[in-house]
Design a protein around this motif. Structure first.
Motif, PDB file in Angstrom:
ATOM      1  N   PHE A 177       0.824  -1.171   0.075  1.00  0.00           N
ATOM      2  CA  PHE A 177      -0.154  -0.062  -0.038  1.00  0.00           C
ATOM      3  C   PHE A 177       1.041   1.184  -0.032  1.00  0.00           C
ATOM      4  N   THR A 178       0.928   2.046  -1.378  1.00  0.00           N
ATOM      5  CA  THR A 178       2.195   2.780  -1.192  1.00  0.00           C
ATOM      6  C   THR A 178       1.945   3.950  -0.539  1.00  0.00           C
ATOM      7  N   ASP A 179       0.682   4.377  -0.289  1.00  0.00           N
ATOM      8  CA  ASP A 179       0.302   5.520   0.335  1.00  0.00           C
ATOM      9  C   ASP A 179       0.517   5.459   1.792  1.00  0.00           C
ATOM     10  N   GLN A 180       0.656   4.188   2.354  1.00  0.00           N
ATOM     11  CA  GLN A 180       0.835   3.845   3.711  1.00  0.00           C
ATOM     12  C   GLN A 180       2.411   3.837   4.087  1.00  0.00           C
ATOM     13  N   TRP A 181       2.816   3.517   5.291  1.00  0.00           N
ATOM     14  CA  TRP A 181       4.276   3.108   5.595  1.00  0.00           C
ATOM     15  C   TRP A 181       4.833   2.155   4.571  1.00  0.00           C
ATOM     16  N   ASP A 182       4.032   1.282   4.260  1.00  0.00           N
ATOM     17  CA  ASP A 182       4.457   0.045   3.303  1.00  0.00           C
ATOM     18  C   ASP A 182       5.139   0.955   1.893  1.00  0.00           C
ATOM     19  N   GLY A 183       4.988   1.965   1.942  1.00  0.00           N
ATOM     20  CA  GLY A 183       5.548   2.802   0.499  1.00  0.00           C
ATOM     21  C   GLY A 183       6.753   3.650   0.970  1.00  0.00           C
ATOM     22  N   TYR A 184       7.001   3.352   2.278  1.00  0.00           N
ATOM     23  CA  TYR A 184       8.342   4.322   2.712  1.00  0.00           C
ATOM     24  C   TYR A 184       8.901   3.251   3.790  1.00  0.00           C
ATOM     25  N   THR A 185       9.408   2.117   3.470  1.00  0.00           N
ATOM     26  CA  THR A 185       9.824   1.220   4.104  1.00  0.00           C
ATOM     27  C   THR A 185      11.242   1.623   4.996  1.00  0.00           C
ATOM     28  N   ALA A 186      11.894   2.457   4.506  1.00  0.00           N
ATOM     29  CA  ALA A 186      13.111   2.955   5.159  1.00  0.00           C
ATOM     30  C   ALA A 186      12.657   3.837   6.426  1.00  0.00           C
ATOM     31  N   ASP A 187      11.778   4.521   6.617  1.00  0.00           N
ATOM     32  CA  ASP A 187      11.365   5.004   7.776  1.00  0.00           C
ATOM     33  C   ASP A 187      10.698   4.119   8.704  1.00  0.00           C
ATOM     34  N   ARG A 188       9.940   3.070   8.252  1.00  0.00           N
ATOM     35  CA  ARG A 188       9.293   2.068   9.036  1.00  0.00           C
ATOM     36  C   ARG A 188      10.522   1.424   9.871  1.00  0.00           C
ATOM     37  N   ARG A 189      11.553   1.134   9.072  1.00  0.00           N
ATOM     38  CA  ARG A 189      12.814  -0.035   9.569  1.00  0.00           C
ATOM     39  C   ARG A 189      13.513   1.059  10.577  1.00  0.00           C
ATOM     40  N   LYS A 190      13.531   2.147  10.526  1.00  0.00           N
ATOM     41  CA  LYS A 190      14.158   3.012  11.391  1.00  0.00           C
ATOM     42  C   LYS A 190      13.330   3.023  12.705  1.00  0.00           C
ATOM     43  N   VAL A 191      12.192   3.189  12.824  1.00  0.00           N
ATOM     44  CA  VAL A 191      11.302   2.951  13.722  1.00  0.00           C
ATOM     45  C   VAL A 191      11.369   1.926  14.745  1.00  0.00           C
ATOM     46  N   LEU A 192      11.038   0.925  13.677  1.00  0.00           N
ATOM     47  CA  LEU A 192      11.267  -0.589  14.489  1.00  0.00           C
ATOM     48  C   LEU A 192      12.559  -1.070  14.902  1.00  0.00           C
ATOM     49  N   LYS A 193      13.833  -0.413  14.359  1.00  0.00           N
ATOM     50  CA  LYS A 193      15.115  -0.901  14.760  1.00  0.00           C
ATOM     51  C   LYS A 193      15.404  -0.237  16.096  1.00  0.00           C
ATOM     52  N   ALA A 194      14.777   1.233  16.363  1.00  0.00           N
ATOM     53  CA  ALA A 194      14.967   1.577  17.387  1.00  0.00           C
ATOM     54  C   ALA A 194      14.323   1.160  18.523  1.00  0.00           C
ATOM     55  N   LEU A 195      12.938   0.818  18.302  1.00  0.00           N
ATOM     56  CA  LEU A 195      12.241   0.018  19.338  1.00  0.00           C
ATOM     57  C   LEU A 195      13.131  -1.312  19.734  1.00  0.00           C
ATOM     58  N   ALA A 196      13.507  -1.883  18.870  1.00  0.00           N
ATOM     59  CA  ALA A 196      14.238  -3.147  19.222  1.00  0.00           C
ATOM     60  C   ALA A 196      15.391  -3.008  19.963  1.00  0.00           C
ATOM     61  N   GLN A 197      16.490  -1.882  19.294  1.00  0.00           N
ATOM     62  CA  GLN A 197      17.885  -1.873  20.134  1.00  0.00           C
ATOM     63  C   GLN A 197      17.685  -1.205  21.685  1.00  0.00           C
ATOM     64  N   ASN A 198      16.609  -0.512  21.850  1.00  0.00           N
ATOM     65  CA  ASN A 198      16.452   0.248  22.857  1.00  0.00           C
ATOM     66  C   ASN A 198      15.343  -0.531  23.847  1.00  0.00           C
ATOM     67  N   LYS A 199      14.874  -1.693  23.441  1.00  0.00           N
ATOM     68  CA  LYS A 199      14.128  -2.518  24.255  1.00  0.00           C
ATOM     69  C   LYS A 199      13.001  -1.627  24.607  1.00  0.00           C
ATOM     70  N   VAL A 200      12.444  -0.922  23.858  1.00  0.00           N
ATOM     71  CA  VAL A 200      11.174  -0.139  24.109  1.00  0.00           C
ATOM     72  C   VAL A 200       9.811  -1.102  23.895  1.00  0.00           C
ATOM     73  N   THR A 201       9.251  -1.005  24.915  1.00  0.00           N
ATOM     74  CA  THR A 201       7.886  -1.812  25.125  1.00  0.00           C
ATOM     75  C   THR A 201       6.620  -1.004  25.110  1.00  0.00           C
ATOM     76  N   ASN A 202       5.782  -1.697  24.500  1.00  0.00           N
ATOM     77  CA  ASN A 202       4.242  -0.975  24.716  1.00  0.00           C
ATOM     78  C   ASN A 202       3.957   0.066  24.013  1.00  0.00           C
ATOM     79  N   THR A 203       4.462   0.146  22.816  1.00  0.00           N
ATOM     80  CA  THR A 203       4.248   1.062  21.401  1.00  0.00           C
ATOM     81  C   THR A 203       3.005   0.650  20.878  1.00  0.00           C
ATOM     82  N   VAL A 204       2.076   1.492  20.916  1.00  0.00           N
ATOM     83  CA  VAL A 204       0.647   0.999  20.260  1.00  0.00           C
ATOM     84  C   VAL A 204       0.181   2.034  19.117  1.00  0.00           C
TER      85      VAL A 204
END
Length: 540
Positions: A388-415
């Motif tokens: 879905f290119t109008d969603q984050w699916d069309g901008y995967t680099a941004d999504r990877r940055k967010v998810l990588k930060a959550l994983a590396q910093n052990k951030v929990t409870n993001t909704v």
């Protein structure tokens, strides 16, 4: 969503008492005396609550010619007051604010000096005319122990597609701390233009909104809806925009629904739409920046995103450009702000008001009679695709940055709380969707239905729970991290937040074209503390 009769009776009685209460009016000006209904035609609203401050809003029509978008009428001074009681016997703060045709006679004021986590009543007056009263609530202090919050969650309210009964059902509850609106508060299209050539009630002005006057009139029309006015008066709102507040599929330099050859300069149109938005909405004027963060004690940090102002242009389906690290849905500054806020937050729950879906989604093979309308609804080419290119699916680099930060910093409870897609979803957001469930879920996403905007059954003109069921089963089968999707229904959601869990309850309307439509509870999912996974909650 049925409530005990005594609560509804109490609410009505309170509203009647407030509506008939007296208020010391300002001295008469040159404008003629008018009734409260004539002066305050667009209701009252509050928004962006802080521990000691809340924004108050209204619009006045001081003379018959002072119509929205007209640029006509006098400058006036409007009185406002805030009280701890519905009868306004205990006024805690008050003042006057000037308005006029330069701001379309809208009124905004930050009521300061309030107490944290407290309920207040507010109203406005002009030349003896007194507005209906609104109820609002301040946020708790940043480190306060908060055991429970309840939010209404809504998006995608197309005036032409039906009536706003979903707002009425939320207002009738009488138990919301906040309403979170995730975008598409209004639509820019002309009568019958979107999406399938009909209009339950046609738009004003009778054309696509292009100019400042057009957008002002469109905002004014929406705020004549009695259910919308009632929900605005019932609780403070926190709002962001998606695309239709300006034009469909907006990006930083244009929109899918803007043709410069016939509709003029894009920057001019966007500036007009945004000016009207900041005039007519209960949000603080912070230049051109809408993304912001609100804190509710130690329980919730709520980050509201703006995913239209700074994004790169959408690319075609199946294009490798979706992975281009130079493309962004949020813009570099906002993305850094989001990541830093998630990583540094000390709140139990990190909620993200997210206008478009972040969950990775593959489109399954479906019959063309279903696939075409589905892709059209999602803004995709009818021949199909994988993202879905109008969603984050069309901008995967941004999504990877967010998810990588959550994983590396052990951030929990993001909704992520999401609108846009005119349907209801409950999803895990994994590090690698293709390897899920081996790949861990790093966040969750809960998507509210549209208030009225068309769903699959509306586009196909078929009974609900027929054609869409095939698409839903295929989508969940191909995307194991998507635990539930429902493509047919309209309504609203209610989010309950406690230290142990976040729970969303979906409520669906019986008939979006009926202003008195009933609503029923449809589904509940929760995210338990520390799990990063959605699970269905049985209500049997």
């Amino acid at each position: 969503m049925n409530l005990p009769l005594d609560r509804r009776t109490l609410l009505r009685a309170t509203g009647a008492a407030v509506g008939t209460a007296t208020l010391t009016a300002l001295p008469a000006t040159a404008t003629a005396t008018r009734t409260a209904h004539e002066v305050f035609q667009h209701g009252v609203a509050s928004g962006d609550p802080l521990p000691t401050t809340v924004l108050l809003w209204t619009r006045v029509t001081p003379t018959p010619e002072s119509l929205p978008g007209s640029g006509a009428g006098p400058d006036v001074n409007v009185r406002w007051e805030v009280a701890t009681d519905a009868a306004f016997a205990q006024v805690v703060t008050s003042g006057t604010v000037a308005t006029g045709p330069g701001r379309d006679h809208t009124v905004k004021v930050d009521a300061t000096g309030l107490s944290p986590a407290s309920t207040y009543h507010y109203r406005f007056s002009l030349n003896g005319a007194v507005s209906d009263a609104g109820t609002t609530r301040t946020a708790p202090t940043a480190n306060a122990d908060v055991s429970h919050l309840r939010f209404g969650v809504v998006s995608c309210a197309n005036w032409q597609a039906g009536h706003f009964a979903a707002y009425r059902h939320l207002a009738e509850r009488g138990d919301l701390d906040l309403v979170v609106h995730l975008g598409d508060y209004l639509y820019e299209y002309g009568p019958g233009e979107f999406p399938v050539g009909y209009a339950v009630r046609p738009h004003v002005p009778p054309r696509e909104a292009l100019t400042l006057a057009d957008y002002r009139q469109r905002h004014a029309q929406y705020k004549t809806d009695p259910h919308l006015r009632r929900l605005h008066a019932a609780a403070p709102w926190v709002i962001t925009w998606d695309d239709h507040e300006v034009a469909n599929d907006t990006w930083s330099g244009g929109a899918g629904n803007h043709d410069p050859k016939t509709e003029g300069d894009w920057a001019t149109r966007r500036a007009a739409a945004r000016r009207a938005y900041f005039e007519w909405m209960p949000v603080r004027n912070t230049g051109d920046r809408l993304y912001r963060r609100l804190r509710f004690g130690n329980l919730v940090d709520l980050a509201m995103l703006d995913l239209r102002s700074h994004r790169s242009k959408q690319v075609k389906v199946l294009s490798g450009e979706v992975d281009d690290p130079n493309r962004s849905v949020a813009g570099a500054e906002q993305l850094t702000w989001l990541v830093d806020g998630l990583v540094s937050s000390t709140a139990r729950w990190k909620l993200v008001g997210n206008p478009v879906m972040i969950t990775p989604t593959l489109i399954p093979p479906l019959p063309s009679t279903i696939l075409g309308p589905l892709l059209s609804l999602l803004g995709l080419p009818s021949e199909g695709g994988t993202v879905f290119t109008d969603q984050w699916d069309g901008y995967t680099a941004d999504r990877r940055k967010v998810l990588k930060a959550l994983a590396q910093n052990k951030v929990t409870n993001t909704v992520f709380l999401t609108g846009d897609v005119h349907s209801s979803w409950a999803c895990d957001v994994p590090a690698d969707a293709g390897l899920y469930p081996v790949s861990p879920s790093l966040a969750t996403e809960l998507v509210c239905p549209s208030v009225t905007s068309d769903n699959i059954d509306d586009v196909l003109h078929v009974p609900p729970r027929t054609a869409a069921v095939v698409a839903e089963k295929a989508l969940c089968g191909l995307n194991r991290h998507i635990k539930w999707v429902e493509y047919d229904s309209h309504g609203a959601a209610v989010l309950d937040v406690t230290p142990s869990a976040v729970r969303m309850d979906w409520y669906f309307l019986a008939d979006r074209t009926d202003p008195d439509s009933a609503a029923h509870h449809a589904k509940s999912f929760r995210v338990r503390n520390g799990t990063q996974r959605v699970e269905e909650v049985s209500t049997a």
